[in-house]
Design a protein around this motif. Structure first.
Motif, short mmCIF file in Angstrom:
data_model
loop_
_atom_site.label_atom_id
_atom_site.label_comp_id
_atom_site.label_asym_id
_atom_site.label_seq_id
_atom_site.Cartn_x
_atom_site.Cartn_y
_atom_site.Cartn_z
N GLU A 91 0.82 -1.21 0.00
CA GLU A 91 0.00 0.00 0.00
C GLU A 91 0.86 1.27 0.00
N GLU A 92 2.16 1.10 0.12
CA GLU A 92 3.07 2.23 0.05
C GLU A 92 3.66 2.40 -1.35
N PHE A 93 3.23 1.57 -2.29
CA PHE A 93 3.68 1.72 -3.67
C PHE A 93 3.15 3.05 -4.24
N PRO A 94 3.85 3.63 -5.21
CA PRO A 94 3.47 4.97 -5.70
C PRO A 94 2.21 5.03 -6.55
N TYR A 95 1.79 3.90 -7.11
CA TYR A 95 0.63 3.94 -8.01
C TYR A 95 -0.39 2.89 -7.59
N ILE A 96 -1.66 3.23 -7.73
CA ILE A 96 -2.73 2.32 -7.34
C ILE A 96 -3.91 2.52 -8.28
N GLY A 97 -4.65 1.46 -8.51
CA GLY A 97 -5.84 1.55 -9.37
C GLY A 97 -6.79 0.42 -9.07
N LEU A 98 -7.89 0.38 -9.77
CA LEU A 98 -8.89 -0.67 -9.61
C LEU A 98 -9.05 -1.43 -10.93
N SER A 99 -9.34 -2.70 -10.83
CA SER A 99 -9.59 -3.50 -12.02
C SER A 99 -11.05 -3.96 -12.03
N LYS A 100 -11.59 -4.15 -13.22
CA LYS A 100 -12.97 -4.62 -13.38
C LYS A 100 -12.90 -6.09 -13.77
N THR A 101 -13.48 -6.96 -12.97
CA THR A 101 -13.33 -8.40 -13.18
C THR A 101 -14.66 -9.04 -13.58
N TYR A 102 -14.59 -9.86 -14.62
CA TYR A 102 -15.70 -10.72 -15.02
C TYR A 102 -15.19 -11.68 -16.08
N CYS A 103 -15.90 -12.78 -16.27
CA CYS A 103 -15.60 -13.69 -17.38
C CYS A 103 -16.47 -13.32 -18.57
N VAL A 104 -16.13 -13.82 -19.74
CA VAL A 104 -16.97 -13.57 -20.91
C VAL A 104 -18.37 -14.12 -20.68
N ASP A 105 -18.48 -15.23 -19.94
CA ASP A 105 -19.79 -15.85 -19.74
C ASP A 105 -20.29 -15.76 -18.30
N ARG A 106 -19.63 -14.99 -17.42
CA ARG A 106 -20.06 -14.92 -16.02
C ARG A 106 -19.91 -13.50 -15.48
N GLN A 107 -20.88 -13.09 -14.66
CA GLN A 107 -20.76 -11.79 -13.98
C GLN A 107 -19.62 -11.80 -12.98
N VAL A 108 -19.52 -12.89 -12.23
CA VAL A 108 -18.49 -13.02 -11.21
C VAL A 108 -17.45 -14.03 -11.69
N PRO A 109 -16.18 -13.66 -11.74
CA PRO A 109 -15.16 -14.55 -12.32
C PRO A 109 -14.61 -15.54 -11.31
N ASP A 110 -13.96 -16.57 -11.84
CA ASP A 110 -13.21 -17.49 -10.99
C ASP A 110 -11.72 -17.25 -11.23
N SER A 111 -10.88 -18.05 -10.58
CA SER A 111 -9.44 -17.83 -10.68
C SER A 111 -8.86 -18.31 -12.00
N ALA A 112 -9.63 -19.07 -12.79
CA ALA A 112 -9.14 -19.56 -14.07
C ALA A 112 -9.26 -18.50 -15.16
N CYS A 113 -10.45 -17.96 -15.32
CA CYS A 113 -10.61 -16.95 -16.37
C CYS A 113 -9.86 -15.67 -16.02
N THR A 114 -9.74 -15.35 -14.74
CA THR A 114 -8.99 -14.15 -14.37
C THR A 114 -7.49 -14.35 -14.63
N ALA A 115 -6.97 -15.57 -14.38
CA ALA A 115 -5.55 -15.83 -14.64
C ALA A 115 -5.24 -15.63 -16.12
N THR A 116 -6.15 -16.06 -16.99
CA THR A 116 -5.96 -15.86 -18.42
C THR A 116 -5.96 -14.38 -18.75
N ALA A 117 -6.79 -13.60 -18.05
CA ALA A 117 -6.89 -12.17 -18.32
C ALA A 117 -5.65 -11.41 -17.87
N TYR A 118 -5.20 -11.60 -16.62
CA TYR A 118 -4.08 -10.78 -16.16
C TYR A 118 -2.72 -11.32 -16.60
N LEU A 119 -2.64 -12.59 -16.97
CA LEU A 119 -1.36 -13.14 -17.46
C LEU A 119 -1.28 -13.15 -18.98
N GLY A 120 -2.43 -13.23 -19.65
CA GLY A 120 -2.44 -13.28 -21.11
C GLY A 120 -3.13 -12.12 -21.79
#
Length: 451
Positions: A91-120
């Motif tokens: 929390e002492e890092f100089p930059y901060i922001g918010l991300s919007k999370t969802y899967c293509v087919d789900r309102q609430v994402p799981d750790s699989a589709c999110t991993a594809t999003a932030y890593l790929g």
């Protein structure tokens, strides 16, 4: 002068005299000076326009904003402070922001589709990894098509000649770390015993044999059972799951002639030479133990991160490292608030370790989460109140919990029109379903007429 008051606060991990409020806080200049100090610091910061040679990505699985708030308080109270003023390392890092999370087919994402999003960089369907949204859940054939495969930053880094690796407190074949190296139509296809179609390969197999996984310099976490046959037991006597081969031995043989090590406990890990080129560390049959349950043989997330950085730093072209605090999520799923907060504190320690070991002139450190949980912070507790306690009584004259969950185990039905009395809960037992559901879920369940 305001009177000093002390209150005893006791839990499994917290036992301290609640400190009095800093008397300087009663004066306006204290807060104005803090604001001016912050502004002065920000004005002195210079934009770092360097190109990062090294990238470390930290992922707090299920680490919601309320989790951060509660973890600050928990960390502070472990230090015999009131807690609210505590700041986590990142929390002492100089930059901060918010991300919007969802899967293509789900309102609430799981750790699989999110991993594809932030890593790929590509959103896809729930429970699928390293493939586009053209691949439906369990559509093996579609997942094999090149045009449906998503490459991760792990692959991009390898193509640039960088060393690569990941550290996790989950199984190394779990959804988040699998996003570094795997392509699968079902996150649950972790071993060949998981009903994987014949023409598709399980995630553990991909880690050992496929192009990205086989080139990883560092692999650390749990999940030995997915790498050894069911006819064998591991170093701690737990049976394997596989039907085909011993993938640990396959990995060892594939690294013959190279400076490679396989380790399964903390002592062996700490003794690994920093000039090691390849390291496979599998510390549990299943997920790594929660920090609060850890034994002498169990390395901490900070210790795994330290060794990973030491090994990866020996490359000439830099490195990419993925570090997951994965059991924050699991504790929240089981509504074990104390374990969730404690895992967040361990995550904070690992990040602080990385900051101390690296130079921001050539190393970019990113900290994020993949999704949230339904834990909320309720009421108007007094400053320094036990984060696992009660901020007071509701309108029905019964206490409610500071931390509550809107789903998960622990629901209690009303008796004679009255909800459960949380003052009878023993929140000092960290394996208990901490402070869960007591108020919010009971109200929701009454409306929904849940059984």
């Amino acid at each position: 002068m305001h009177p000093r008051t002390h209150h005893k606060i006791t839990t499994r991990s917290i036992d301290y005299e609640k400190p009095p409020v800093n008397e300087l806080e009663y004066h306006a200049d204290f807060w104005r000076n803090k604001a001016q100090d912050t502004l002065s610091q920000k004005l002195l910061e210079k934009h770092n326009t360097n190109i990062a040679k090294n990238v470390i990505m930290f992922l707090g699985d299920g680490m919601s904003i309320p989790t951060l708030k509660a973890s600050r308080v928990y960390l502070g109270q472990l230090r015999n402070q009131s807690g609210e003023e505590t700041v986590l390392s990142f929390e002492e890092f100089p930059y901060i922001g918010l991300s919007k999370t969802y899967c293509v087919d789900r309102q609430v994402p799981d750790s699989a589709c999110t991993a594809t999003a932030y890593l790929g960089g590509v959103k896809n369907n729930d429970a699928t990894i390293g493939v586009t949204a053209a691949v439906a859940l369990q559509d093996c054939d579609a997942s094999l098509l090149d045009e449906n495969r998503v490459m991760s930053i792990g692959k991009w880094s390898q193509d640039k000649g960088k060393r690569t690796g990941f550290v996790t407190t989950t199984r190394v074949t779990h959804a988040s770390p699998a996003g570094v190296y795997a392509h699968t139509a079902d996150r649950d296809w972790e071993s060949d015993a998981d009903d994987v179609p014949a023409n598709c390969k399980d995630i553990a197999y991909q880690l050992i044999y496929d192009d990205i996984g086989s080139k990883l310099n560092v692999i650390m976490g749990g999940g030995r059972r997915n790498f050894i046959p069911k006819t064998l037991t591991d170093e701690e006597g737990d049976a394997g799951k596989r039907k085909d081969e011993n993938l640990i031995q396959t990995w060892i043989k594939s690294k013959e002639g190279k400076n490679a090590r396989y380790v399964w406990n903390k002592q062996d890990l700490l003794n690994v030479s920093n000039d090691t080129e390849y390291l496979l560390g599998l510390f549990e049959s299943d997920h790594c133990k929660y920090h609060l349950d850890a034994e002498d043989n169990d390395p901490s997330l900070a210790e795994m991160t330290t060794k990973a950085i030491e090994i990866l730093s020996n490359g000439n072209n830099g490195y990419f490292l993925f570090v997951e605090g994965g059991r924050i999520d699991h504790a929240h799923h089981d509504t074990k608030a104390q374990k969730a907060l404690d895992e967040t504190v361990e995550f904070h320690k690992a990040i602080q370790t990385a900051v101390e070991m690296t130079d921001e002139e050539d190393t970019l450190i990113v900290v994020t989460s993949d999704h949230a949980h339904t834990m909320s912070i309720s009421g108007y507790g007094v400053r320094g109140n036990n984060i696992f306690g009660s901020p007071g009584n509701a309108d029905d004259a019964l206490p409610y919990s500071t931390l509550t969950y809107a789903n998960g185990p622990g629901y209690r039905k009303e008796v004679d029109g009255k909800r459960s009395d949380t003052s009878q809960d023993i929140t000092s037992k960290y394996n208990q379903d901490n402070n869960n559901l007591r108020f919010l879920t009971i109200c929701a369940a009454s409306v929904l007429n849940l059984k």
